[in-house]
Design a protein around this motif. Structure first.
Motif, PDB file in Angstrom:
ATOM      1  N   SER A  62       0.833  -1.205   0.000  1.00  0.00           N
ATOM      2  CA  SER A  62       0.000   0.000   0.000  1.00  0.00           C
ATOM      3  C   SER A  62       0.868   1.255   0.000  1.00  0.00           C
ATOM      4  O   SER A  62       0.533   2.244  -0.649  1.00  0.00           O
ATOM      5  CB  SER A  62      -0.965   0.003   1.188  1.00  0.00           C
ATOM      6  N   PHE A  63       2.001   1.196   0.689  1.00  0.00           N
ATOM      7  CA  PHE A  63       2.931   2.315   0.697  1.00  0.00           C
ATOM      8  C   PHE A  63       3.455   2.595  -0.712  1.00  0.00           C
ATOM      9  O   PHE A  63       3.448   3.730  -1.182  1.00  0.00           O
ATOM     10  CB  PHE A  63       4.088   2.019   1.657  1.00  0.00           C
ATOM     11  N   ALA A  64       3.892   1.538  -1.400  1.00  0.00           N
ATOM     12  CA  ALA A  64       4.430   1.696  -2.761  1.00  0.00           C
ATOM     13  C   ALA A  64       3.366   2.227  -3.719  1.00  0.00           C
ATOM     14  O   ALA A  64       3.657   3.080  -4.566  1.00  0.00           O
ATOM     15  CB  ALA A  64       4.992   0.369  -3.260  1.00  0.00           C
ATOM     16  N   LEU A  65       2.143   1.734  -3.594  1.00  0.00           N
ATOM     17  CA  LEU A  65       1.067   2.217  -4.455  1.00  0.00           C
ATOM     18  C   LEU A  65       0.775   3.696  -4.199  1.00  0.00           C
ATOM     19  O   LEU A  65       0.525   4.459  -5.132  1.00  0.00           O
ATOM     20  CB  LEU A  65      -0.199   1.384  -4.242  1.00  0.00           C
ATOM     21  N   TYR A  66       0.820   4.106  -2.937  1.00  0.00           N
ATOM     22  CA  TYR A  66       0.578   5.515  -2.611  1.00  0.00           C
ATOM     23  C   TYR A  66       1.701   6.394  -3.160  1.00  0.00           C
ATOM     24  O   TYR A  66       1.446   7.434  -3.761  1.00  0.00           O
ATOM     25  CB  TYR A  66       0.449   5.701  -1.099  1.00  0.00           C
ATOM     26  N   VAL A  67       2.942   5.969  -2.949  1.00  0.00           N
ATOM     27  CA  VAL A  67       4.091   6.761  -3.414  1.00  0.00           C
ATOM     28  C   VAL A  67       4.061   6.918  -4.929  1.00  0.00           C
ATOM     29  O   VAL A  67       4.270   8.018  -5.444  1.00  0.00           O
ATOM     30  CB  VAL A  67       5.421   6.114  -2.944  1.00  0.00           C
ATOM     31  N   ARG A  68       3.763   5.850  -5.620  1.00  0.00           N
ATOM     32  CA  ARG A  68       3.718   5.909  -7.083  1.00  0.00           C
ATOM     33  C   ARG A  68       2.467   6.645  -7.572  1.00  0.00           C
ATOM     34  O   ARG A  68       2.537   7.506  -8.447  1.00  0.00           O
ATOM     35  CB  ARG A  68       3.777   4.506  -7.674  1.00  0.00           C
ATOM     36  N   GLY A  69       1.314   6.340  -6.992  1.00  0.00           N
ATOM     37  CA  GLY A  69       0.054   6.918  -7.452  1.00  0.00           C
ATOM     38  C   GLY A  69      -0.071   8.410  -7.200  1.00  0.00           C
ATOM     39  O   GLY A  69      -0.659   9.143  -7.995  1.00  0.00           O
ATOM     40  N   TRP A  70       0.475   8.888  -6.089  1.00  0.00           N
ATOM     41  CA  TRP A  70       0.380  10.310  -5.746  1.00  0.00           C
ATOM     42  C   TRP A  70       1.665  11.068  -6.043  1.00  0.00           C
ATOM     43  O   TRP A  70       1.801  12.226  -5.651  1.00  0.00           O
ATOM     44  CB  TRP A  70      -0.009  10.476  -4.275  1.00  0.00           C
ATOM     45  N   ASN A  71       2.619  10.422  -6.727  1.00  0.00           N
ATOM     46  CA  ASN A  71       3.853  11.074  -7.162  1.00  0.00           C
ATOM     47  C   ASN A  71       4.561  11.783  -6.008  1.00  0.00           C
ATOM     48  O   ASN A  71       4.900  12.967  -6.081  1.00  0.00           O
ATOM     49  CB  ASN A  71       3.547  12.044  -8.307  1.00  0.00           C
ATOM     50  N   VAL A  72       4.779  11.035  -4.937  1.00  0.00           N
ATOM     51  CA  VAL A  72       5.345  11.583  -3.709  1.00  0.00           C
ATOM     52  C   VAL A  72       6.760  12.111  -3.917  1.00  0.00           C
ATOM     53  O   VAL A  72       7.140  13.127  -3.331  1.00  0.00           O
ATOM     54  CB  VAL A  72       5.294  10.526  -2.576  1.00  0.00           C
ATOM     55  N   VAL A  73       7.539  11.472  -4.772  1.00  0.00           N
ATOM     56  CA  VAL A  73       8.920  11.916  -5.004  1.00  0.00           C
ATOM     57  C   VAL A  73       8.938  13.357  -5.511  1.00  0.00           C
ATOM     58  O   VAL A  73       9.703  14.195  -5.023  1.00  0.00           O
ATOM     59  CB  VAL A  73       9.649  10.955  -5.977  1.00  0.00           C
ATOM     60  N   ASP A  74       8.093  13.660  -6.483  1.00  0.00           N
ATOM     61  CA  ASP A  74       8.045  15.032  -7.003  1.00  0.00           C
ATOM     62  C   ASP A  74       7.514  16.017  -5.966  1.00  0.00           C
ATOM     63  O   ASP A  74       7.949  17.164  -5.914  1.00  0.00           O
ATOM     64  CB  ASP A  74       7.195  15.102  -8.271  1.00  0.00           C
ATOM     65  N   LYS A  75       6.582  15.569  -5.133  1.00  0.00           N
ATOM     66  CA  LYS A  75       6.070  16.447  -4.077  1.00  0.00           C
ATOM     67  C   LYS A  75       7.160  16.778  -3.064  1.00  0.00           C
ATOM     68  O   LYS A  75       7.264  17.921  -2.609  1.00  0.00           O
ATOM     69  CB  LYS A  75       4.878  15.795  -3.384  1.00  0.00           C
ATOM     70  N   ILE A  76       7.991  15.797  -2.731  1.00  0.00           N
ATOM     71  CA  ILE A  76       9.097  16.041  -1.806  1.00  0.00           C
ATOM     72  C   ILE A  76      10.110  16.984  -2.434  1.00  0.00           C
ATOM     73  O   ILE A  76      10.587  17.920  -1.777  1.00  0.00           O
ATOM     74  CB  ILE A  76       9.759  14.711  -1.378  1.00  0.00           C
ATOM     75  N   ARG A  77      10.427  16.761  -3.690  1.00  0.00           N
ATOM     76  CA  ARG A  77      11.377  17.650  -4.374  1.00  0.00           C
ATOM     77  C   ARG A  77      10.868  19.090  -4.393  1.00  0.00           C
ATOM     78  O   ARG A  77      11.615  20.025  -4.145  1.00  0.00           O
ATOM     79  CB  ARG A  77      11.623  17.162  -5.793  1.00  0.00           C
TER      80      ARG A  77
END
Length: 124
Positions: A62-77
């Motif tokens: 569920s963590f991986a799906l959230y990170v990928r689905g909500w584009n968390v990497v770009d949000k952190i950047r």
């Protein structure tokens, strides 16, 4: 408590250079680093999701799906560029201390795999 008080004081005064990193919490990321995003370590991903959607920490999947689905990497950047990521880290440090441990118990969680985090046990 004193460390959190000092962190809150430095955060309100705008002195973020003394802030701890996301790695200095009692919760350790139980996930692999993203090879496409070497500038965003797993501890920062865990902190972002823990602050914004902690229920997605229940399993790695569920963590991986959230990170990928909500584009968390770009949000952190983007948060790092805008200077708002330190506030997320400060909030994560207080939440990580109080992160519930028992909410993953029971039959409902039997087949979902390990969580996205483990509690770091202090050395005796």
């Amino acid at each position: 408590m004193l460390r959190l008080l000092a962190l809150e004081t430095s955060a309100t005064q705008g002195n973020f250079s003394d802030c701890m990193s996301a790695d200095e919490t009692p919760v350790v990321a139980n996930i692999d680093p993203d090879p496409t995003a070497p500038d965003v370590p797993p501890a920062e991903l865990l902190a972002w999701v823990g602050v914004h959607a902690p229920h997605y920490l229940s399993s790695r999947r569920s963590f991986a799906l959230y990170v990928r689905g909500w584009n968390v990497v770009d949000k952190i950047r983007r948060a790092k560029r805008e200077g708002t990521f330190t506030a997320v880290l400060a909030r994560w440090r207080t939440q990580a201390v109080e992160l519930p441990r028992m909410w993953r118990s029971g039959r409902m969680f039997a087949g979902i795999g390990p969580p996205a985090y483990v509690h770091d046990k202090p050395a005796s």
